[in-house]
Each structure stands twice: as C-alpha cells, then as structure tokens.
Scaffold this active site. Structure first.
Site, PDB file in Angstrom:
ATOM      1  N   TYR A 144     -26.350 -71.766  -9.537  1.00 15.70           N
ATOM      2  CA  TYR A 144     -26.095 -73.201  -9.687  1.00 15.70           C
ATOM      3  C   TYR A 144     -24.636 -73.417 -10.077  1.00 15.70           C
ATOM      4  O   TYR A 144     -23.900 -74.183  -9.452  1.00 15.70           O
ATOM      5  CB  TYR A 144     -27.065 -73.767 -10.742  1.00 15.70           C
ATOM      6  CG  TYR A 144     -26.644 -75.077 -11.392  1.00 15.70           C
ATOM      7  CD1 TYR A 144     -26.869 -76.296 -10.756  1.00 15.70           C
ATOM      8  CD2 TYR A 144     -26.018 -75.087 -12.643  1.00 15.70           C
ATOM      9  CE1 TYR A 144     -26.474 -77.487 -11.361  1.00 15.70           C
ATOM     10  CE2 TYR A 144     -25.629 -76.260 -13.242  1.00 15.70           C
ATOM     11  CZ  TYR A 144     -25.857 -77.462 -12.591  1.00 15.70           C
ATOM     12  OH  TYR A 144     -25.462 -78.630 -13.192  1.00 15.70           O
ATOM     13  N   LYS A 148     -21.367 -75.186  -8.359  1.00  8.63           N
ATOM     14  CA  LYS A 148     -20.721 -76.350  -9.000  1.00  8.63           C
ATOM     15  C   LYS A 148     -19.201 -76.131  -9.046  1.00  8.63           C
ATOM     16  O   LYS A 148     -18.436 -77.084  -8.958  1.00  8.63           O
ATOM     17  CB  LYS A 148     -21.250 -76.580 -10.428  1.00  8.63           C
ATOM     18  CG  LYS A 148     -22.688 -77.039 -10.552  1.00  8.63           C
ATOM     19  CD  LYS A 148     -22.986 -78.393  -9.942  1.00  8.63           C
ATOM     20  CE  LYS A 148     -22.573 -79.567 -10.771  1.00  8.63           C
ATOM     21  NZ  LYS A 148     -22.995 -80.865 -10.136  1.00  8.63           N
TER      22      LYS A 148
HETATM   23  N1  LIG Z   1     -28.701 -82.349 -16.978  1.00 12.04           N
HETATM   24  C1  LIG Z   1     -27.623 -81.742 -17.487  1.00 12.04           C
HETATM   25  O1  LIG Z   1     -27.651 -81.237 -18.620  1.00 12.04           O
HETATM   26  C2  LIG Z   1     -26.357 -81.686 -16.703  1.00 12.04           C
HETATM   27  C3  LIG Z   1     -25.206 -81.236 -17.339  1.00 12.04           C
HETATM   28  C4  LIG Z   1     -24.012 -81.182 -16.628  1.00 12.04           C
HETATM   29  C5  LIG Z   1     -23.967 -81.622 -15.323  1.00 12.04           C
HETATM   30  N2  LIG Z   1     -25.102 -82.062 -14.719  1.00 12.04           N
HETATM   31  C6  LIG Z   1     -24.994 -82.553 -13.343  1.00 12.04           C
HETATM   32  O2  LIG Z   1     -25.405 -83.908 -13.348  1.00 12.04           O
HETATM   33  C7  LIG Z   1     -25.966 -84.261 -12.086  1.00 12.04           C
HETATM   34  C8  LIG Z   1     -27.300 -84.954 -12.307  1.00 12.04           C
HETATM   35  O3  LIG Z   1     -28.185 -84.068 -12.960  1.00 12.04           O
HETATM   36  P1  LIG Z   1     -29.602 -84.539 -13.490  1.00 12.04           P
HETATM   37  O4  LIG Z   1     -29.834 -83.794 -14.747  1.00 12.04           O
HETATM   38  O5  LIG Z   1     -29.688 -86.017 -13.486  1.00 12.04           O
HETATM   39  O6  LIG Z   1     -30.561 -83.930 -12.375  1.00 12.04           O
HETATM   40  P2  LIG Z   1     -31.831 -84.558 -11.626  1.00 12.04           P
HETATM   41  O7  LIG Z   1     -32.534 -83.413 -10.988  1.00 12.04           O
HETATM   42  O8  LIG Z   1     -32.611 -85.420 -12.539  1.00 12.04           O
HETATM   43  O9  LIG Z   1     -31.164 -85.475 -10.513  1.00 12.04           O
HETATM   44  C9  LIG Z   1     -30.632 -84.983  -9.333  1.00 12.04           C
HETATM   45  C10 LIG Z   1     -31.005 -85.924  -8.195  1.00 12.04           C
HETATM   46  O10 LIG Z   1     -30.425 -85.406  -6.996  1.00 12.04           O
HETATM   47  C11 LIG Z   1     -31.347 -85.614  -5.938  1.00 12.04           C
HETATM   48  N3  LIG Z   1     -31.081 -84.675  -4.855  1.00 12.04           N
HETATM   49  C12 LIG Z   1     -31.201 -83.341  -4.886  1.00 12.04           C
HETATM   50  N4  LIG Z   1     -30.915 -82.834  -3.681  1.00 12.04           N
HETATM   51  C13 LIG Z   1     -30.565 -83.864  -2.883  1.00 12.04           C
HETATM   52  C14 LIG Z   1     -30.171 -83.969  -1.523  1.00 12.04           C
HETATM   53  N5  LIG Z   1     -30.092 -82.892  -0.742  1.00 12.04           N
HETATM   54  N6  LIG Z   1     -29.886 -85.185  -1.022  1.00 12.04           N
HETATM   55  C15 LIG Z   1     -29.997 -86.297  -1.802  1.00 12.04           C
HETATM   56  N7  LIG Z   1     -30.384 -86.258  -3.101  1.00 12.04           N
HETATM   57  C16 LIG Z   1     -30.667 -85.054  -3.630  1.00 12.04           C
HETATM   58  C17 LIG Z   1     -32.705 -85.372  -6.583  1.00 12.04           C
HETATM   59  O11 LIG Z   1     -33.758 -85.937  -5.815  1.00 12.04           O
HETATM   60  C18 LIG Z   1     -32.515 -86.006  -7.950  1.00 12.04           C
HETATM   61  O12 LIG Z   1     -32.956 -87.352  -7.941  1.00 12.04           O
HETATM   62  C19 LIG Z   1     -26.030 -82.972 -11.284  1.00 12.04           C
HETATM   63  O13 LIG Z   1     -24.919 -82.906 -10.427  1.00 12.04           O
HETATM   64  C20 LIG Z   1     -25.898 -81.879 -12.337  1.00 12.04           C
HETATM   65  O14 LIG Z   1     -25.288 -80.737 -11.803  1.00 12.04           O
HETATM   66  C21 LIG Z   1     -26.297 -82.125 -15.382  1.00 12.04           C
HETATM   67  C1  LIG Z   2     -36.114 -71.462 -24.165  1.00 16.16           C
HETATM   68  C2  LIG Z   2     -35.163 -71.894 -25.222  1.00 16.16           C
HETATM   69  C3  LIG Z   2     -34.286 -70.755 -25.712  1.00 16.16           C
HETATM   70  C4  LIG Z   2     -34.268 -73.053 -24.911  1.00 16.16           C
HETATM   71  C5  LIG Z   2     -34.940 -74.279 -24.318  1.00 16.16           C
HETATM   72  C6  LIG Z   2     -33.928 -75.340 -23.942  1.00 16.16           C
HETATM   73  C7  LIG Z   2     -33.177 -75.003 -22.657  1.00 16.16           C
HETATM   74  C8  LIG Z   2     -34.128 -75.246 -21.507  1.00 16.16           C
HETATM   75  C9  LIG Z   2     -31.885 -75.845 -22.562  1.00 16.16           C
HETATM   76  C10 LIG Z   2     -30.913 -75.541 -23.714  1.00 16.16           C
HETATM   77  C11 LIG Z   2     -29.495 -75.715 -23.177  1.00 16.16           C
HETATM   78  C12 LIG Z   2     -29.735 -76.391 -21.831  1.00 16.16           C
HETATM   79  C13 LIG Z   2     -28.644 -76.455 -20.829  1.00 16.16           C
HETATM   80  C14 LIG Z   2     -28.951 -76.528 -19.460  1.00 16.16           C
HETATM   81  C15 LIG Z   2     -30.374 -76.411 -18.988  1.00 16.16           C
HETATM   82  C16 LIG Z   2     -31.422 -76.526 -20.093  1.00 16.16           C
HETATM   83  C17 LIG Z   2     -31.007 -75.715 -21.309  1.00 16.16           C
HETATM   84  C18 LIG Z   2     -30.806 -74.251 -20.937  1.00 16.16           C
HETATM   85  C19 LIG Z   2     -27.858 -76.566 -18.393  1.00 16.16           C
HETATM   86  C20 LIG Z   2     -27.657 -75.127 -17.944  1.00 16.16           C
HETATM   87  C21 LIG Z   2     -28.291 -77.415 -17.188  1.00 16.16           C
HETATM   88  C22 LIG Z   2     -27.183 -77.504 -16.135  1.00 16.16           C
HETATM   89  C23 LIG Z   2     -25.929 -78.086 -16.746  1.00 16.16           C
HETATM   90  O1  LIG Z   2     -24.895 -78.181 -15.807  1.00 16.16           O
HETATM   91  C24 LIG Z   2     -25.453 -77.261 -17.948  1.00 16.16           C
HETATM   92  C25 LIG Z   2     -24.239 -77.933 -18.567  1.00 16.16           C
HETATM   93  O2  LIG Z   2     -23.098 -77.476 -18.394  1.00 16.16           O
HETATM   94  O3  LIG Z   2     -24.374 -78.927 -19.228  1.00 16.16           O
HETATM   95  C26 LIG Z   2     -26.588 -77.187 -19.001  1.00 16.16           C
HETATM   96  C27 LIG Z   2     -26.184 -76.424 -20.263  1.00 16.16           C
HETATM   97  C28 LIG Z   2     -27.252 -76.582 -21.334  1.00 16.16           C
END
Ligand SMILES: NC(=O)c1ccc[n+]([C@@H]2O[C@H](COP(=O)([O-])OP(=O)(O)OC[C@H]3O[C@@H](n4cnc5c(N)ncnc54)[C@H](O)[C@@H]3O)[C@@H](O)[C@H]2O)c1
Ligand SMILES: CC(C)CCC[C@@H](C)[C@H]1CC[C@H]2C3=C(CC[C@]12C)[C@@]1(C)CC[C@H](O)[C@@H](C(=O)O)[C@@H]1CC3
Length: 345
Positions: A144, A148
């Site tokens: 992933y 990114k």
């Molecule tokens: N959740 C986090 O902690 C976190 C942290 C840093 C960055 N991000 C980034 O933030 C963004 C949003 O993450 P999120 O947590 O809301 O995830 P999410 O899974 O809730 O949302 C992602 C959305 O993208 C859509 N999607 C996936 N593939 C697609 C495709 N091929 N075409 C159109 N739509 C598509 C999904 O249906 C979903 O609604 C992502 O780019 C993720 O990399 C998330």
């Molecule tokens: C099983 C336990 C040890 C921990 C349970 C919680 C975890 C599922 C989360 C704690 C930190 C989270 C995290 C992400 C996913 C969920 C956790 C591992 C990311 C890797 C998701 C993708 C984002 O891009 C990352 C970011 O840079 O923000 C997240 C980093 C923290």
C-alpha cells in the site's frame, strides 16, 4: 477543449467520496457552499447538493463525466491498506492516478488535491517530529505504502503553472473518527478475541492520531490556498492533530471508553516483531493451501512499537492550518459514535 477559468471555483469532485475520509470531506464542502460530484466504485449515502457518479477511477471515460465543469478535484480513493493485494494497489493507486491526472487535463480541471499519507517516509523505525523534506522510504512498510509513494510523486510532478494545473498532496497520519472502518473496528475486534492484553515495547512511543475533521480542514485549506503564486504548488503537507500521543495511551483510552480493559503486560518489541514476521512468512508459504490473516502483522507491530509523529509547521505557515478539534474531544466524539462496538452490545 479544456475550459479553464470560466468555471465556478466552488464546483468540485471528490474521488473516493463514499469512503470514510471522503464522506466527511463531502459533508464539510457542502456546508461551505460547494457543489460536489462524488466519484466512487460504490454509492454509500445520499446528500442534497451532491451528485453521485459510480465508476472505477481507472475508467477515464467514466471519470470525465464526473469532472465536467469541475474546477477542483480531491482524490482520496484507495483500496483498503489491509487488503494486501499488490496488483490492486498498482492498478488503482498508480495506473488509476495517472488516469485521474489525464482526465483532469482533458476536463480542464485547475486544481488537484491528493490524499497521500505520512507513511510515505516511514520504514518501521523511529520518526520524531518528521518534516516533509524527509526522503521517501526506500523500504516502505507494505505494498500500500509503496504505491502511495509513486502516487504522490505522480501528482506532485504533474503540477504546472504554465498549463494552469496546480497540485498539492496532503499527508495525514492515523486518521480516526466516526465511521472509520479501520482503526477502532480492528482494535475492538482484537480486544473481543482476547488479544489486547499486551503492550508492545515499553509503551512510551509517541504517535500522531489525527481526527478526521482536522484532516478535512487541511484538505479544504489546501484547495483554497493553492494558487499559481502560492508556495503550495507541487508540495506535500503533513496534517496532524499536532498533539503526539503515546500509542498505547491512545489505544487504552478508546478501549476503556468502549468498556474494554486496557493492555497492561509488556512484551519486548523485538520478540513480538520476530513472531509477527514468522507468522507472516508462514501465511505467505501456506497461501496456496489456506488463507491465514494474522492480526499482528509486522507492519502493525512496527506502527505499535515505534515513534512516528510529524511536524505540521509547514501547513501552519503556508495555509494557516490549526487543528480544529483537540485530541481529548476527538476521542470522546469517536467513542460516542460506536455504540454498537461497546462491550456487551
Ligand atoms: N485512514 C487513514 O488512517 C489514512 C491515513 C493516511 C492516508 N489515508 C488515505 O486517505 C484516503 C482515504 O482513506 P479512507 O480511510 O477514507 O479509506 P476508505 O476505504 O474509507 O475510502 C476509500 C474510498 O475509495 C473508493 N475506491 C477504492 N477503489 C476505487 C476505485 N478503483 N475507483 C473509485 N473509487 C475507489 C472506495 O470505494 C472507498 O469509498 C486514501 O487515499 C488513504 O490512502 C488514510
Ligand atoms: C492490533 C493492534 C496492535 C493495533 C490495532 C490498531 C491498528 C489496526 C491501527 C493502529 C495504527 C493504524 C494505522 C493504519 C492502519 C490501522 C492501524 C495499523 C495506517 C497504516 C492506515 C493507512 C495510513 O496511510 C497510515 C498512515 O500513514 O496514516 C496508517 C498508520 C496508522
């Protein structure tokens, strides 16, 4: 023929707008008077002022319909990090982002705001107050993150003042809040299976967890400050709560808030990491026969046992960013939003 300049700057599209972050972003944009097109492979809700376009972002023709008359595009779609599907990440995050950029050009979009991730610089070892000029990870923690990194480079390199196409990347870290499908649900599932008894390491490692509304605020500020003469063009920005917290204190507050016990016993980091690596290798070898999904993956153990917090000074300076919701309040709101995950529910 692109029609830059004659469009309303308040007409935008959110790719991934059905997701956790995307939906919060859409709601805030509507509150601020934007007209929003959502583009997503699934439609998760309906909202006045929002038009849904269902499709895959790898499909340029489908995208073009959603980008018609749009001047600002937010790209926050991605496959879920836990899916661990290398081909899918490559197709959506890399090839799909190329398609998004191409479609933006064709539709005459003026600004593209990418949701990247602070993890693009994380290699599984301590980062304290990391700034945006840290080099990209040479050994990213998973597929992933690998994709990114490429995605962020593609978007930032596409920034062209000459072409009137401006780009910026927002790097959030550890987003949490109501409707998050990942952090709180995985944590509670792990606790319900009796696996949240141990603290990995000495428990003093500091981490950024960022409330979703603050991340949304950073995206909107970036869109509104992104101009040809602004320092934002082609740059990446950390958006955090600006309150690094001990990883295990944060987890304990969520667990206790939902009625579960906080982990108490300590295990050495290297031991847990070694076991997680072994389990991951076993799962890889046995994949053709049986599909095992270990809870404690090496990536999760690294995130749970190291420091990884980032400076958001650049966002404060260039776009006047300040977190809107402090961590304590954010945790309360989050816990209250998950009544179905409460112990005994
Ligand atoms: N959740 C986090 O902690 C976190 C942290 C840093 C960055 N991000 C980034 O933030 C963004 C949003 O993450 P999120 O947590 O809301 O995830 P999410 O899974 O809730 O949302 C992602 C959305 O993208 C859509 N999607 C996936 N593939 C697609 C495709 N091929 N075409 C159109 N739509 C598509 C999904 O249906 C979903 O609604 C992502 O780019 C993720 O990399 C998330
Ligand atoms: C099983 C336990 C040890 C921990 C349970 C919680 C975890 C599922 C989360 C704690 C930190 C989270 C995290 C992400 C996913 C969920 C956790 C591992 C990311 C890797 C998701 C993708 C984002 O891009 C990352 C970011 O840079 O923000 C997240 C980093 C923290």
């Amino acid at each position: 023929i692109p029609k830059r300049g004659i469009k309303s700057s308040k007409r935008c599209a959110v790719i991934g707008g059905s997701g956790f972050l995307g939906r919060h972003l859409v709601e805030r944009l509507v509150d601020r008077g934007y007209t929003v097109n959502v583009f997503d492979i699934r439609q998760a809700y309906e909202l006045p002022g929002v038009t849904f376009h269902q499709g895959d972002l790898c499909d340029r023709q489908a995208l073009l319909l959603a980008l018609k008359e749009v001047s600002v595009v937010f790209h926050c779609a991605s496959p879920a990090p836990a899916s661990d599907d290398r081909a899918l990440f490559q197709r959506v995050n890399i090839d799909g982002t190329r398609t998004v950029i191409q479609a933006c050009h064709e539709a005459g979009v003026q600004k593209l705001i990418l949701t990247s991730s602070a993890s693009v610089v994380f290699e599984g070892t301590d980062i304290k107050n990391g700034r945006e000029d840290l080099p990209y990870a040479k050994k990213p923690i998973d597929y992933y993150t690998e994709t990114k990194i490429v995605q962020e480079k593609l978007v930032l390199e596409a920034c062209s003042k000459e072409k009137g196409f401006l780009t910026v990347a927002i790097r959030p870290h550890g987003i949490f809040g109501p409707r998050d499908p990942q952090l709180v649900p995985i944590l509670i599932d792990t606790a319900r299976r009796g696996k949240m008894k141990f603290i990995i390491g000495d428990g003093s490692n500091l981490v950024d967890f960022t409330y979703v509304e603050n991340v949304v605020h950073g995206h909107i500020l970036a869109a509104e400050h992104l101009k040809a003469d602004s320092p934002l063009c082609g740059q990446a920005y950390h958006i955090t709560n600006d309150e690094p917290v001990r990883f295990w204190d944060f987890m304990s507050q969520i667990l206790e808030g939902l009625g579960y016990s906080a982990p108490r016993y300590h295990l050495p980091y290297t031991l847990v990491y070694g076991i997680a690596l072994l389990l991951w290798l076993m799962a890889l070898v046995l994949r053709p026969l049986i599909r095992i999904k270990p809870t404690f993956t090496p990536m999760r153990v690294a995130l749970a046992g190291t420091h990884h917090y980032y400076s958001c000074a650049r966002a404060k300076k260039d776009m006047g960013y300040q977190p809107l919701v402090p961590l304590r309040e954010a945790i309360v709101r989050t816990v209250e939003s998950y009544p179905h995950l409460r112990k005994g529910a």
